[in-house]
Write a protein that holds these residues in place. Structure first.
Motif, mmCIF file in Angstrom:
data_model
loop_
_atom_site.group_PDB
_atom_site.id
_atom_site.type_symbol
_atom_site.label_atom_id
_atom_site.label_comp_id
_atom_site.label_asym_id
_atom_site.label_seq_id
_atom_site.Cartn_x
_atom_site.Cartn_y
_atom_site.Cartn_z
ATOM 1 N N ALA A 78 7.513 -6.157 -0.296
ATOM 2 C CA ALA A 78 7.029 -5.011 -1.077
ATOM 3 C C ALA A 78 6.972 -5.370 -2.555
ATOM 4 O O ALA A 78 6.020 -5.006 -3.254
ATOM 5 N N ALA A 79 7.956 -6.097 -3.034
ATOM 6 C CA ALA A 79 7.950 -6.544 -4.433
ATOM 7 C C ALA A 79 6.770 -7.479 -4.687
ATOM 8 O O ALA A 79 6.143 -7.423 -5.756
ATOM 9 N N ARG A 80 6.435 -8.306 -3.708
ATOM 10 C CA ARG A 80 5.314 -9.238 -3.848
ATOM 11 C C ARG A 80 3.988 -8.496 -4.031
ATOM 12 O O ARG A 80 3.161 -8.871 -4.856
ATOM 13 N N VAL A 81 3.787 -7.422 -3.278
ATOM 14 C CA VAL A 81 2.511 -6.700 -3.327
ATOM 15 C C VAL A 81 2.522 -5.548 -4.338
ATOM 16 O O VAL A 81 1.501 -4.903 -4.544
ATOM 17 N N LEU A 82 3.653 -5.319 -4.972
ATOM 18 C CA LEU A 82 3.807 -4.186 -5.882
ATOM 19 C C LEU A 82 2.705 -4.067 -6.937
ATOM 20 O O LEU A 82 2.164 -2.981 -7.146
ATOM 21 N N PRO A 83 2.310 -5.154 -7.604
ATOM 22 C CA PRO A 83 1.275 -5.003 -8.636
ATOM 23 C C PRO A 83 -0.058 -4.467 -8.104
ATOM 24 O O PRO A 83 -0.802 -3.828 -8.841
ATOM 25 N N ALA A 84 -0.344 -4.696 -6.844
ATOM 26 C CA ALA A 84 -1.625 -4.267 -6.270
ATOM 27 C C ALA A 84 -1.554 -2.903 -5.591
ATOM 28 O O ALA A 84 -2.574 -2.393 -5.138
ATOM 29 N N LEU A 85 -0.369 -2.321 -5.524
ATOM 30 C CA LEU A 85 -0.220 -1.066 -4.795
ATOM 31 C C LEU A 85 -0.847 0.113 -5.514
ATOM 32 O O LEU A 85 -0.769 0.217 -6.742
ATOM 33 N N SER A 86 -1.415 1.001 -4.751
ATOM 34 C CA SER A 86 -1.904 2.270 -5.290
ATOM 35 C C SER A 86 -0.713 3.215 -5.450
ATOM 36 O O SER A 86 0.347 2.995 -4.836
ATOM 37 N N PRO A 87 -0.849 4.261 -6.245
ATOM 38 C CA PRO A 87 0.231 5.247 -6.330
ATOM 39 C C PRO A 87 0.605 5.830 -4.960
ATOM 40 O O PRO A 87 1.779 6.066 -4.692
ATOM 41 N N THR A 88 -0.379 6.015 -4.094
ATOM 42 C CA THR A 88 -0.088 6.530 -2.749
ATOM 43 C C THR A 88 0.831 5.574 -1.999
ATOM 44 O O THR A 88 1.828 5.997 -1.403
ATOM 45 N N SER A 89 0.518 4.278 -2.027
ATOM 46 C CA SER A 89 1.344 3.296 -1.327
ATOM 47 C C SER A 89 2.719 3.174 -1.965
ATOM 48 O O SER A 89 3.725 3.012 -1.267
ATOM 49 N N MET A 90 2.772 3.266 -3.291
ATOM 50 C CA MET A 90 4.074 3.198 -3.962
ATOM 51 C C MET A 90 4.953 4.366 -3.528
ATOM 52 O O MET A 90 6.138 4.179 -3.219
ATOM 53 N N ALA A 91 4.381 5.555 -3.505
ATOM 54 C CA ALA A 91 5.152 6.729 -3.084
ATOM 55 C C ALA A 91 5.594 6.587 -1.628
ATOM 56 O O ALA A 91 6.729 6.932 -1.285
ATOM 57 N N ARG A 92 4.710 6.078 -0.772
ATOM 58 C CA ARG A 92 5.071 5.905 0.644
ATOM 59 C C ARG A 92 6.237 4.950 0.814
ATOM 60 O O ARG A 92 7.131 5.190 1.618
ATOM 61 N N ILE A 93 6.218 3.847 0.086
ATOM 62 C CA ILE A 93 7.282 2.847 0.222
ATOM 63 C C ILE A 93 8.622 3.421 -0.208
ATOM 64 O O ILE A 93 9.613 3.323 0.513
ATOM 65 N N VAL A 94 8.682 4.021 -1.378
ATOM 66 C CA VAL A 94 9.970 4.513 -1.861
ATOM 67 C C VAL A 94 10.445 5.714 -1.039
ATOM 68 O O VAL A 94 11.645 5.869 -0.794
ATOM 69 N N CYS A 95 9.524 6.548 -0.559
ATOM 70 C CA CYS A 95 9.917 7.662 0.324
ATOM 71 C C CYS A 95 10.450 7.138 1.647
ATOM 72 O O CYS A 95 11.417 7.682 2.191
ATOM 73 N N ALA A 96 9.818 6.090 2.163
ATOM 74 C CA ALA A 96 10.302 5.496 3.416
ATOM 75 C C ALA A 96 11.727 4.992 3.243
ATOM 76 O O ALA A 96 12.584 5.215 4.108
ATOM 77 N N LEU A 97 11.991 4.319 2.125
ATOM 78 C CA LEU A 97 13.346 3.826 1.875
ATOM 79 C C LEU A 97 14.342 4.981 1.811
ATOM 80 O O LEU A 97 15.455 4.884 2.331
#
Length: 132
Positions: free
Chosen positions: A50-69
């Motif tokens: 997730a850290a590797r792809v972080l710069p390319a993430l959309s706000p939607t994907s960022m929210a999904r990742i942290v909510c999943a955690l």
């Protein structure tokens, strides 16, 4: 079922280095939505990828990742949270109100150190303990 979960752990673990940002967000979202406890090695790999792809993430994907955690009750390291917040900070003007509220909820649920949210020039920003 336990057999399916074990198979999913192995298959997704092997594929994670090839995952796009959307793939990572969707995989973590599925685990979080099911409130499953992932194997520690799997979580470590997921956070690294997730850290590797972080710069390319959309706000939607960022929210999904942290909510999943948050749903999985998997608090990342402070260094990971700092990197996440730094990337999110750069993209804040693109966050919808829902994405922003889900992200802040997840960070608070994980007891991450987001010290304040402030309004500057009509825009909503947050500052972490490191002074962003």
């Amino acid at each position: 079922p336990p057999g399916w979960l074990a198979g999913f752990h192995v298959a997704s673990y092997r594929r994670m280095p090839r995952y796009s940002g959307v793939d990572m967000a969707t995989t973590l979202w599925a685990f979080g939505k099911l409130q499953m406890r992932a194997e520690p090695l799997w979580v470590k790999q997921a956070l690294r990828e997730a850290a590797r792809v972080l710069p390319a993430l959309s706000p939607t994907s960022m929210a999904r990742i942290v909510c999943a955690l948050a749903h999985m009750r998997q608090r990342p390291s402070e260094a990971w949270v700092d990197g996440f917040c730094e990337a999110a900070y750069r993209k804040l003007p693109s966050f919808s109100p829902g994405e922003l509220s889900r992200t802040l909820w997840a960070l608070a649920t994980l007891n991450c150190h987001v010290d304040k949210v402030c309004v500057c020039g009509g825009n909503l920003w947050w500052c972490t303990r490191t002074g962003m």
